[in-house]
Structure formats: structure tokens, C-alpha cells
Design an enzyme around this catalytic site. Structure first.
Site, PDB file in Angstrom:
ATOM      1  CB  SER A 164      -0.971  -0.037   1.182  1.00 34.55           C
ATOM      2  OG  SER A 164      -1.939   0.975   1.064  1.00 34.55           O
ATOM      3  CG  ASP A 268      -6.742  -2.335  -4.122  1.00 35.71           C
ATOM      4  OD1 ASP A 268      -7.353  -1.324  -3.725  1.00 35.71           O
ATOM      5  OD2 ASP A 268      -5.504  -2.487  -3.972  1.00 35.71           O
ATOM      6  CG  HIS A 298      -5.952  -1.795  -0.255  1.00 37.23           C
ATOM      7  ND1 HIS A 298      -5.130  -1.600  -1.342  1.00 37.23           N
ATOM      8  CD2 HIS A 298      -5.357  -1.173   0.792  1.00 37.23           C
ATOM      9  CE1 HIS A 298      -4.084  -0.877  -0.976  1.00 37.23           C
ATOM     10  NE2 HIS A 298      -4.199  -0.610   0.316  1.00 37.23           N
TER      11      HIS A 298
END
Length: 338
Positions: A164, A268, A298
Site C-alpha cells: 500500500s 481493490d 485491499h
């Protein structure tokens, strides 16, 4: 939706935020004798100060069992959290790094970088550079060096890795490493998982998953507003890696990056940006291994063991293939030196 309420944060008059529901942190797992292998943890870990002036540190993970005379790849790891949340000591990142260190196996140096908005970008990138320079210092054995790294690290096979926002940091740190002397360590690969990138124009996946349960669009926008320099929008070089791609000079710099593994998941909201990023790297001549799984949200690898196992296997395959790719060049260099 109210993104402040969703993220459980409250803005303060001085520009900082109060994190109303901080994630639990755990101490490192100290190396000690255990009565049986069954009681032994997967990995041991320790915290080492990075920059006392910034209250940053690294948490080092070492597999509990390492065969004699073995050198392991070294991963410099950056956790996720939108640049705003979490720590190297947050329980999910501690557990993930502990599992990865044992499964790969590898030494992992997890970086506790400064968070926004108290420390807006590029603070996290600067901390990443400091972490790379700290590893270099250990390789040079200044003041004796850190024992685990001195005994077990293969400094010629180092990787940057992040998930991320940590994936964003990995890319930015990779670009910055091209401008500094890191010898004798050699960073041979970047491992970029579900990279956190942005832009003003919405992508199809952002629109499709506008109400995503992990990164809904309003909270995504808020985290960028907290992380980027004051007054910047999402078409900033820190958030949008496609911004300066028309510049031949920028393309040439990207071309110098080592092999990259780009990983993503189909549900995501950031998926389209991750795919665009992988294509951009390839267009610049970077060797890219990309895997985009059809399902998965995610940060799914932090919640679903099967996804975590598959991800770690893919990371291990990338590391092994990258290390093997270095072997011929090492042999050629040794031959030339004779």
C-alpha cells in the site's frame, strides 16, 4: 460518508490529528532458548534506533532456524497505512514480517517511518533513505555492525518491499537510491504490493469500488490530503507516478531501477493505478513481474491466510529468480578480476 468518522480520526488546530482507535502494537520477540522446537516462534525480532531525533527505528526479523554458514537475502520493508496510520510494531505488520522472514527465508528490516500529517511527504521517503544508509553502515561494519546482519545478511542481494503506502515508498526510495552511494550493499529488486498511488482523474476501479470497505473513495482522498505537501493535489509526483513520464530524463532514471515485482488484487479500488504503474515501468525498460489476482480486496493478505501464503510464495519465487539472475554477473566479475 464522513471520512474522518470512517478513519476514526479527529483534526486538531495545529494540523495534527488524533487517532481515536489506534491499532495494538506488540513488542519484538526476543531471541532466547526454548525448551522445545514446538515452543519456538517462527522468527525472532529486535528494535534498533534509526534516527533518535525523529523517533524512528527499525524492527529486524530473523528466522528462528537458520542453517549453519547461511547468508539470507535482506528485505528493507515499509508498512502500509496511507502514510497516516500504523507502525512497524503494529500487530498485523509484525506478524506478517515474522511469517515472511521464516517462510522465504530472509532477514527483514521493517522501517518505522514518520507519519502524516504531523510529518508530510517526503518525510517517509527521507526515512526510507536513512534506512538504506543504515543497512549500508552495517555492511561496512562501522562500530562492529548489527550482529544479525553481520552474521546472516547477504548484502549483495537486498530488496526494497512495501504494501500500500509502503509500496509507494518502495518505488520512491528506489528512485532516490539511484542518486546515492550504497556500496557495498546492492539492491537488486523492488517488491511492490498493492501500491498506494493517486491522481485527480478517477479510474474505473475507483468508481466501481467507490464504497469499498477498506479504502472508500472519500477516505482515500482525505488520506492523500493529509499526506501530500500542503496545497498539493493528487496529481503530484509523490502520488501520481505517471506525472512526468513524458520526460526522457525521467524515463531514463526509471529505466535504471532493478527488477520489480508488482502485485495486486481484483477488488481493490487502486487496481487500475497499479496496472498502469506496471505498464509504465515496462515501457521504460524495467524488468517487471506482475501478478494481478482476480479476487481479493485491499490488504487482503493481512486478513486471509490463503492469500498470504500465495503472496509469500510469489515473493519467494521473485527473490529466488532475482538472486539467480545475479549469479552470472557475479561469476563474470570474478572472472574479470582474475
Amino acid at each position: 460518508m464522513d471520512p474522518y468518522k470512517f478513519l476514526k480520526i479527529s483534526p486538531n488546530p495545529d494540523g495534527s490529528i488524533t487517532r481515536l482507535a489506534p491499532t495494538p502494537v506488540v513488542p519484538p520477540t526476543a531471541e532466547r532458548q526454548y525448551s522445545s522446537d514446538q515452543d519456538k516462534p517462527l522468527s525472532f525480532s529486535k528494535d534498533v534506533p534509526l534516527n533518535p531525533n525523529h523517533n524512528t527505528f527499525v524492527r529486524i526479523f530473523k528466522p528462528a532456524v537458520i542453517p549453519p554458514n547461511t547468508k539470507l537475502p535482506l528485505i528493507i520493508y515499509f508498512h502500509g497505512g496511507g502514510f497516516v496510520f500504523f507502525s512497524a510494531a503494529s500487530i498485523m505488520f509484525h506478524d506478517s514480517c515474522s511469517t515472511m522472514a521464516a517462510a522465504l527465508p530472509a532477514l527483514i528490516v521493517s522501517v518505522d517511518y514518520r507519519l502524516a500529517p504531523e510529518h508530510r511527504l517526503p518525510a517517509a521517503y527521507e526515512d526510507a533513505v536513512e534506512a538504506m544508509q543504515w543497512v549500508r553502515k552495517q555492511a561496512l561494519d562501522v562500530d562492529g555492525g548489527e550482529r544479525w546482519l553481520r552474521e546472516f545478511a547477504d548484502f549483495e542481494n537486498c530488496f526494497l518491499m512495501g504494501s500500500s503506502s509502503g509500496g509507494n515508498i518502495t518505488y520512491q526510495a528506489g528512485l532516490r537510491m539511484l542518486d546515492i552511494d550504497l556500496s557495498p550493499i546492492k539492491i537488486v529488486g523492488l517488491i511492490i504490493n498493492q501500491s498506494y498511488f493517486g491522481g485527480v482523474k478517477r479510474t474505473d476501479s475507483e468508481v466501481r469500488y467507490v464504497d469499498d470497505k477498506i479504502v472508500p473513495l472519500p477516505s482515500n482522498d482525505l488520506m492523500w490530503s493529509l499526506a501530500l505537501p500542503v496545497g498539493a493535489d493528487r496529481d503530484h509526483e509523490f502520488s501520481n507516478p505517471l506525472l512526468n513520464i513524458g520526460s526522457p530524463q525521467h524515463q531514463e532514471k526509471i529505466r535504471q531501477l532493478p527488477r520489480c515485482f508488482v502485485n495486486g488484487y481484483g477488488a481493490d479500488p487502486l487496481l487500475d493505478r497499479q496496472k498502469e504503474f506496471a505498464k509504465m515501468l515496462e515501457s521504460c525498460g524495467v524488468h517487471v513481474v506482475s501478478i494481478f489476482v482476480e479476487d481479493g480486496h485491499h490488504a487482503v493478505e493481512l486478513f486471509e491466510p490463503q492469500k498470504a501464503q500465495a503472496f509469500v510464495k510469489n515473493v519467494g519465487d521473485f527473490i529466488r529468480s532475482t538472486v539467480e539472475a545475479q549469479a552470472p554477473s557475479k561469476a563474470s566479475s570474478a572472472k574479470a578480476a582474475i
